[in-house]
Design an enzyme around this catalytic site. Structure first.
Site, mmCIF file in Angstrom:
data_model
loop_
_atom_site.group_PDB
_atom_site.id
_atom_site.type_symbol
_atom_site.label_atom_id
_atom_site.label_comp_id
_atom_site.label_asym_id
_atom_site.label_seq_id
_atom_site.Cartn_x
_atom_site.Cartn_y
_atom_site.Cartn_z
ATOM 1 N N SER A 64 -6.420 -9.703 6.861
ATOM 2 C CA SER A 64 -5.876 -10.006 8.104
ATOM 3 C C SER A 64 -5.327 -11.277 7.940
ATOM 4 C CB SER A 64 -7.051 -9.975 9.065
ATOM 5 O OG SER A 64 -7.539 -8.645 9.149
ATOM 6 N N LYS B 94 0.664 -1.202 0.051
ATOM 7 C CA LYS B 94 0.122 0.115 -0.076
ATOM 8 C C LYS B 94 0.888 1.075 -0.002
ATOM 9 C CE LYS B 94 -3.337 -2.806 2.565
ATOM 10 N NZ LYS B 94 -4.593 -2.792 3.076
ATOM 11 N N GLY C 44 -1.592 -7.456 3.164
ATOM 12 C CA GLY C 44 -1.138 -6.078 3.531
ATOM 13 C C GLY C 44 -0.312 -5.707 4.679
ATOM 14 N N GLU D 288 -11.217 -10.724 -1.421
ATOM 15 C CA GLU D 288 -10.872 -9.940 -0.033
ATOM 16 C C GLU D 288 -12.174 -9.326 0.405
ATOM 17 O OE1 GLU D 288 -6.418 -8.420 -0.255
ATOM 18 O OE2 GLU D 288 -7.611 -7.071 -1.351
ATOM 19 N N GLU E 285 -9.604 -0.519 -1.287
ATOM 20 C CA GLU E 285 -9.491 0.797 -1.003
ATOM 21 C C GLU E 285 -9.545 1.710 -1.953
ATOM 22 O OE1 GLU E 285 -5.726 -0.356 0.993
ATOM 23 O OE2 GLU E 285 -6.604 -1.254 2.584
HETATM 24 C C1 PEP Z 1 -4.830 -6.022 1.561
HETATM 25 O O1 PEP Z 1 -4.979 -4.726 1.375
HETATM 26 O O2 PEP Z 1 -5.109 -6.388 0.345
HETATM 27 C C2 PEP Z 1 -5.026 -6.741 2.663
HETATM 28 C C3 PEP Z 1 -5.293 -8.092 2.563
HETATM 29 O O3 PEP Z 1 -4.463 -6.324 3.909
HETATM 30 P P1 PEP Z 1 -4.562 -6.770 5.341
HETATM 31 O O4 PEP Z 1 -3.696 -8.111 4.948
HETATM 32 O O5 PEP Z 1 -3.586 -5.777 6.083
HETATM 33 O O6 PEP Z 1 -5.841 -7.235 5.861
#
Ligand code: PEP
Length: 268
Positions: free
Chosen positions: A217, A12, A238, A170, A98
């Site tokens: 997560s 990100k 992420g 996701e 996002e």
């Molecule tokens: C992402 O942004 O694609 C993501 C899965 O973030 P996180 O692993 O922090 O939940």
């Protein structure tokens, strides 16, 4: 159908300054490079792509960008074209929630469809993000919503092109919250909804060929449980990809994968 797993790190808007990015990659690259049987991808911010590419050159770790515009060139201030990325990147994340949430014109279903088409035309492998929000999940709309996202993104593409892509399922409520979906739920949505939508449009063989990751997560603690699921071919990570123990996460992912051989889209 045996699919080669793929683990991708979405940095990100983090680690985007030269020194911090390079120090981090130096810390993790040897450990990641020793991992076998799985494609590994780092997706840093644009600002450090060239520097990270240099560090990854002698490794098996691939590079990805976090977005690419649908046009090849022109008056699009602030945008980056797929052709510009193709010189150094192999992958590009498209349609991350996002971005979908805050950039509606640039991240509409139509725009994502056009971005995907342009990315493929430039030889990039899209990692297409799909997923429902909390309200949709609670209202039982996950299947309908995610199916429609998958179909809209690939509209007009040939089966052979679809098979070159990766999808990241996701659920939005799981991203960055510490509340992952259960591995069984992720497995069900990926199998019935994501592959189901692909099977309706392109047939079962394409649905079975394409690699589908889970994202939301993912951590050192839970990755093995996701990897053990038959429909889950890896993860888009992420927050946990920003720490040196991302190497542990990748090892745990590789250790728990089902025994599989490289798929036809398993180029590095
Ligand atoms: C992402 O942004 O694609 C993501 C899965 O973030 P996180 O692993 O922090 O939940």
């Amino acid at each position: 159908m045996v699919r080669r797993p793929i683990l991708a790190a979405n940095w990100k808007m983090n680690l985007g300054r030269r020194e911090e990015a390079l120090a981090f990659v130096r810390k993790i690259r040897r450990g990641l490079n020793e991992i076998e049987g799985m494609d590994l991808v780092l997706c840093p911010p644009y600002t450090v792509l060239y520097q990270v590419a240099e560090l990854l050159r002698p490794t098996q770790i691939a590079l990805g960008a976090q977005d690419a515009h649908w046009e090849a060139i022109g008056a699009h201030t602030g945008e980056i074209a797929g052709a510009m990325l193709a010189e150094i990147c192999r992958y590009v994340i498209l349609g991350h929630s996002e971005r979908r949430a805050t950039l509606s014109r640039l991240e509409s279903d139509l725009a994502i469809n056009q971005k995907l088409s342009a990315a493929l035309a430039n030889g990039l492998t899209p990692i297409l993000c799909v997923g429902e929000n909390l309200e949709q999940n609670r209202a039982g709309q996950t299947h309908e919503f995610v199916s429609q996202q998958v179909k809209a993104a690939f509209r007009g593409r040939a089966a052979a092109e679809v098979e070159r892509c990766v999808i990241a399922y996701e659920p939005i409520w799981a991203i960055g919250t510490g509340e992952a979906a259960t591995p069984a739920d992720a497995n069900r949505v990926i199998g019935l909804t994501v592959r189901g939508a692909l099977a309706e449009e392109y047939g079962e063989s394409t649905a079975q060929a394409l690699r589908v990751q889970y994202g939301g997560s993912v951590s050192v603690e839970n990755i093995a449980d996701f990897m053990a699921m038959p429909e889950v071919d890896g993860a888009l990570v992420g927050g946990a990809s920003l720490r040196p123990d991302f190497v542990e996460l990748a090892r745990a992912a590789a250790g728990r994968q089902r025994s599989r051989k490289p798929a036809k889209d398993g180029r590095r």
